[in-house]
Design an enzyme around this catalytic site. Structure first.
Site, mmCIF file in Angstrom:
data_model
loop_
_atom_site.group_PDB
_atom_site.id
_atom_site.type_symbol
_atom_site.label_atom_id
_atom_site.label_comp_id
_atom_site.label_asym_id
_atom_site.label_seq_id
_atom_site.Cartn_x
_atom_site.Cartn_y
_atom_site.Cartn_z
ATOM 1 N N SER A 18 -2.948 -7.778 2.884
ATOM 2 C CA SER A 18 -3.174 -7.577 4.316
ATOM 3 C C SER A 18 -3.552 -8.893 4.983
ATOM 4 O O SER A 18 -3.100 -9.204 6.086
ATOM 5 C CB SER A 18 -4.290 -6.559 4.543
ATOM 6 O OG SER A 18 -3.913 -5.316 4.048
ATOM 7 N N LYS A 41 -16.631 -7.148 4.464
ATOM 8 C CA LYS A 41 -15.454 -7.663 5.172
ATOM 9 C C LYS A 41 -15.582 -7.502 6.681
ATOM 10 O O LYS A 41 -16.229 -6.575 7.152
ATOM 11 C CB LYS A 41 -14.198 -6.900 4.724
ATOM 12 C CG LYS A 41 -13.761 -7.210 3.301
ATOM 13 C CD LYS A 41 -12.431 -6.526 2.994
ATOM 14 C CE LYS A 41 -11.995 -6.792 1.559
ATOM 15 N NZ LYS A 41 -10.796 -6.022 1.194
ATOM 16 N N HIS A 69 0.848 -1.210 0.000
ATOM 17 C CA HIS A 69 0.000 0.000 0.000
ATOM 18 C C HIS A 69 0.878 1.252 0.000
ATOM 19 O O HIS A 69 0.609 2.218 -0.721
ATOM 20 C CB HIS A 69 -0.880 0.047 1.260
ATOM 21 C CG HIS A 69 -1.936 -1.022 1.328
ATOM 22 N ND1 HIS A 69 -2.102 -1.834 2.420
ATOM 23 C CD2 HIS A 69 -2.895 -1.383 0.439
ATOM 24 C CE1 HIS A 69 -3.113 -2.667 2.210
ATOM 25 N NE2 HIS A 69 -3.613 -2.420 1.006
ATOM 26 N N ARG A 126 -2.150 -5.774 -8.346
ATOM 27 C CA ARG A 126 -0.990 -6.632 -8.129
ATOM 28 C C ARG A 126 -0.881 -7.732 -9.178
ATOM 29 O O ARG A 126 0.196 -8.090 -9.615
ATOM 30 C CB ARG A 126 -1.080 -7.307 -6.754
ATOM 31 C CG ARG A 126 -0.887 -6.384 -5.594
ATOM 32 C CD ARG A 126 -1.332 -7.044 -4.328
ATOM 33 N NE ARG A 126 -2.733 -7.399 -4.407
ATOM 34 C CZ ARG A 126 -3.474 -7.856 -3.425
ATOM 35 N NH1 ARG A 126 -2.923 -8.069 -2.259
ATOM 36 N NH2 ARG A 126 -4.749 -8.126 -3.580
HETATM 37 O O1 PNS Z 1 -9.091 -2.301 0.270
HETATM 38 P P1 PNS Z 1 -10.402 -2.764 -0.316
HETATM 39 O O2 PNS Z 1 -11.228 -3.484 0.736
HETATM 40 O O3 PNS Z 1 -10.221 -3.577 -1.561
HETATM 41 O O4 PNS Z 1 -11.186 -1.435 -0.717
HETATM 42 C C1 PNS Z 1 -12.488 -1.506 -1.260
HETATM 43 C C2 PNS Z 1 -13.187 -0.156 -1.106
HETATM 44 C C3 PNS Z 1 -13.162 0.245 0.355
HETATM 45 C C4 PNS Z 1 -12.462 0.871 -1.925
HETATM 46 C C5 PNS Z 1 -14.639 -0.318 -1.603
HETATM 47 O O5 PNS Z 1 -15.240 -1.363 -0.918
HETATM 48 C C6 PNS Z 1 -15.457 0.967 -1.402
HETATM 49 O O6 PNS Z 1 -15.285 1.900 -2.133
HETATM 50 N N1 PNS Z 1 -16.340 0.964 -0.391
HETATM 51 C C7 PNS Z 1 -17.223 2.094 -0.091
HETATM 52 C C8 PNS Z 1 -18.664 1.785 -0.576
HETATM 53 C C9 PNS Z 1 -18.697 1.861 -2.091
HETATM 54 O O7 PNS Z 1 -18.707 2.933 -2.652
HETATM 55 N N2 PNS Z 1 -18.667 0.667 -2.767
HETATM 56 C C10 PNS Z 1 -18.498 0.608 -4.216
HETATM 57 C C11 PNS Z 1 -19.783 0.684 -4.968
HETATM 58 S S1 PNS Z 1 -20.787 -0.723 -4.643
#
Ligand code: PNS
Length: 170
Positions: free
Chosen positions: A131, A44, A20, A93
């Protein structure tokens, strides 16, 4: 570097890894300001609280002047609208990341057509890092020093101390 444009690097960061941070470093050279936006993905379960993840990211990026770490709740597209910043950074990645990232990028663009997602590839040495894998290593008493910044390493040790003690005693 584009002197005027800010970008948002969103994620769960549970916990932040050197992968990250590599993406944060790369983005900070490309944009005038990077907002690292931490949130809870509703699908999650998290090991560290939102507050702790923000704190760890702040500590790990304090040497970079153009980084701000914040938390947000709700839709990312709405948050971007609120702060009037429409460039998203995501790390890619491997091919296995692509399908989810492609869906996420298109959904965000559907929710707000001004949103563009830019994918950055981490250094090869971080391509295998996640992670969840780092947490598994820490949980089973392994050394995470090569994978995470020292403040995260300490936090992982603290968090899993009891569990790994139990594991060793068995
Ligand atoms: O590190 P991650 O868990 O892959 O990140 C995912 C994240 C947090 C970027 C994504 O889940 C997110 O944007 N969540 C906020 C809610 C949202 O807008 N979801 C996407 C449209 S359904």
């Amino acid at each position: 570097m584009n002197k005027k444009i800010s970008a948002v690097y969103p994620g769960s960061f549970d916990p932040p890894t050197n992968g990250h941070l590599d993406i944060v470093n790369k983005s900070s050279c490309l944009f005038s300001k990077i907002i690292v936006a931490v949130t809870d993905n509703i699908n999650k379960k998290y090991t560290f609280s939102l507050h702790k993840r923000v704190d760890l990211l702040q500590k790990s990026t304090k040497h970079l002047k153009n980084i701000r770490v914040v938390s947000f709740s709700g839709l990312l597209a709405d948050y971007l609208g609120k702060i009037n910043s429409f460039i998203l950074i995501r790390g890619l990645r491997a091919l296995s990341d692509f399908e989810y990232e492609f869906q996420l990028a298109l959904m965000n663009r559907k929710l707000n057509k001004r949103i563009e997602t830019i994918f950055l590839i981490p250094d090869q040495s971080y391509a295998f890092l996640s992670s969840s894998m780092v947490k598994e290593v820490a949980m089973l008493g392994g050394d995470t020093a090569d994978f995470v910044p020292s403040c995260v390493e300490e936090e992982l040790k603290k968090h899993f101390a009891n569990l790994s003690k139990f594991h060793c005693e068995k």
